[in-house]
Design an enzyme around this catalytic site. Structure first.
Site, PDB file in Angstrom:
ATOM      1  N   ASN A 276       0.801  -1.159   0.117  1.00  0.00           N
ATOM      2  CA  ASN A 276      -0.060   0.124  -0.046  1.00  0.00           C
ATOM      3  C   ASN A 276       0.907   1.219   0.102  1.00  0.00           C
ATOM      4  OD1 ASN A 276       0.935   0.051   2.477  1.00  0.00           O
ATOM      5  ND2 ASN A 276      -1.058   0.364   3.418  1.00  0.00           N
TER       6      ASN A 276
ATOM      7  N   VAL B 208      -3.432  -4.962   2.862  1.00  0.00           N
ATOM      8  CA  VAL B 208      -3.561  -6.154   3.436  1.00  0.00           C
ATOM      9  C   VAL B 208      -4.631  -6.461   4.522  1.00  0.00           C
ATOM     10  CG1 VAL B 208      -1.338  -7.250   2.367  1.00  0.00           C
ATOM     11  CG2 VAL B 208      -1.605  -6.330   4.948  1.00  0.00           C
TER      12      VAL B 208
ATOM     13  N   TYR C 195       2.802  -2.810  17.626  1.00  0.00           N
ATOM     14  CA  TYR C 195       3.615  -3.848  16.948  1.00  0.00           C
ATOM     15  C   TYR C 195       3.964  -5.082  17.487  1.00  0.00           C
ATOM     16  CZ  TYR C 195       7.811  -4.760  14.085  1.00  0.00           C
ATOM     17  OH  TYR C 195       8.746  -5.300  13.065  1.00  0.00           O
TER      18      TYR C 195
END
Ligand code: NAD
Ligand code: UDP
Length: 334
Positions: A47, A72, A158
């Site tokens: 992206n 995604v 993350y």
């Protein structure tokens, strides 16, 4: 191509159709290049949040290479034989910019790519991370260490996103018998790193080349172990090609550990820079030490890093001299 141009010797009978998500990023672009070099067809899905078309410029003319702009976190319907799932911003600066999107990319991205792999019966490799271990209490880190991770801090989007992705991979393996591969990647550096991504190697080299102060967070005694990108890509491909029972998780990184202050000294020496060192506050939850135990990678993949830090840093400095610094000079910014 004319029928008369057809040469059966050009056909690579082992060629596969390979999907690389995050293929325009630092690691993904090198992986796409290596897979094309092996004769495969490569579909790069990205992206372009942190990826750049410039990373792919030498690949765009290759008829076996295709780029698709796609996020995604949304389902993807393509036909491939193998999937490398790398899509996710990796530098703390970028993954903390939109933490909700980071978790979505790690978790929804994994669900979508695992669903795709399940429909196709395709092998799928997850680019996991040493952040699975958080601020580790054992040293060096082995794969059976379950980690020491803050679930609610600024790095959690993350760390926990990647941990949940690993959970999903192993549940698809157990529940659906999907052939999975999970690589825990330790700090990797090299050409195609984003000059502004805030990671320590790119920061220090850019600061040194521009004569700016080198920013040491904390007292610089925290350690990392840095792997050159060509070694890491070799490890990812070896893992993908390993027998089905080699699922990982498997640490991929260079076990040579050094402090951030030692890294700064090396960058200053190799660039010949006159930059001074300045101290800045240590970010919250910044791991104090990190070093991979790569016994499993040595035994199961026959893999170990080959590029010494000094050689890798020279190659990376050369890359930034040719690209980032030149571009800024051309724009009159330095
Ligand atoms: P990078 O930021 O250069 O590359 C990530 C790529 O993913 C970029 O091209 C970005 O545009 C793309 N991306 C981000 N969100 C996306 C989305 N929702 N949909 C599609 N594409 C998306 O980072 P990198 O260093 O190349 O890291 C690649 C992978 O390796 C990441 O999954 C990262 O977590 C993992 N990893 C990297 C390191 C390292 O030191 N480089 C260490 C551990 C793990
Ligand atoms: N770091 C630093 N100066 C910088 C950038 C990073 O001292 O300009 C430190 C950071 O605090 C961390 C280490 O370098 O201790 C590695 O940081 P990076 O963001 O590259 O990766 P990670 O923390 O995810 O390992």
């Amino acid at each position: 191509m004319n029928a008369s141009d057809f040469d059966p010797n050009d056909m690579n009978l082992n060629a596969k159709r390979v999907l690389v998500t995050g293929g325009a990023g630092f690691l993904g672009s090198h992986l796409c290049a290596a897979l094309l070099e092996q004769g495969h067809e490569v579909l790069c899905v990205d992206n372009f949040f942190t990826g750049r078309r410039g990373n792919l410029r030498y690949l765009l003319n290759n008829p076996r290479f295709e780029v698709m702009r796609h996020d995604v976190t949304f389902p993807l319907y393509v036909e491939v034989d193998e999937i490398y799932n790398l899509a996710c911003p990796a530098s703390p600066f970028h993954y903390q910019h939109d933490p909700v999107q980071t978790t979505k990319t790690a978790v929804h991205g994994a669900i979508n790519m695992l669903g795709l792999a399940k429909r196709l019966g395709a092998r799928i490799l997850q680019a996991s991370t040493s952040e699975i271990y958080g601020d580790p209490q054992i040293h060096p880190q082995t794969e059976d260490y379950v980690g020491h991770v803050n679930p609610i801090g600024p790095r959690s989007c993350y760390d926990e996103g990647k941990r949940c992705a690993e959970t999903l991979f192993f549940d698809y393996y157990r529940q659906h018998n999907l052939p999975i591969k999970v690589a825990r990647i330790f700090n990797t550096y090299g050409p195609h790193m984003h000059p502004d991504d805030g990671r320590v190697v790119s920061n220090f080299i850019m600061q040194a080349l521009n004569g700016d102060p080198i920013t040491i967070y904390g007292d610089g005694s925290q350690t990392r172990s840095f792997c050159f990108v060509s070694d890491l890509i070799d490890g990812l491909i070896k893992l993908m090609e390993s027998p089905d029972d080699v699922t990982g998780p498997i640490n991929l990184g260079n076990p040579v550990e050094l402090s951030i202050r030692e890294l700064a000294d090396s960058v200053i020496r190799l660039t010949g820079s006159k930059s001074e060192l300045v101290q800045r506050p240590l970010p919250q939850d910044d791991p104090i030490q990190r070093q991979p135990d790569i016994t499993r990678a040595r035994e199961q993949l026959g893999w170990s890093p080959q590029v010494a830090l000094e050689d890798g840093l020279k190659a990376t400095i050369g890359y930034f001299q040719r690209t980032a610094v030149t571009a800024e000079k051309a724009a009159g910014q330095v």
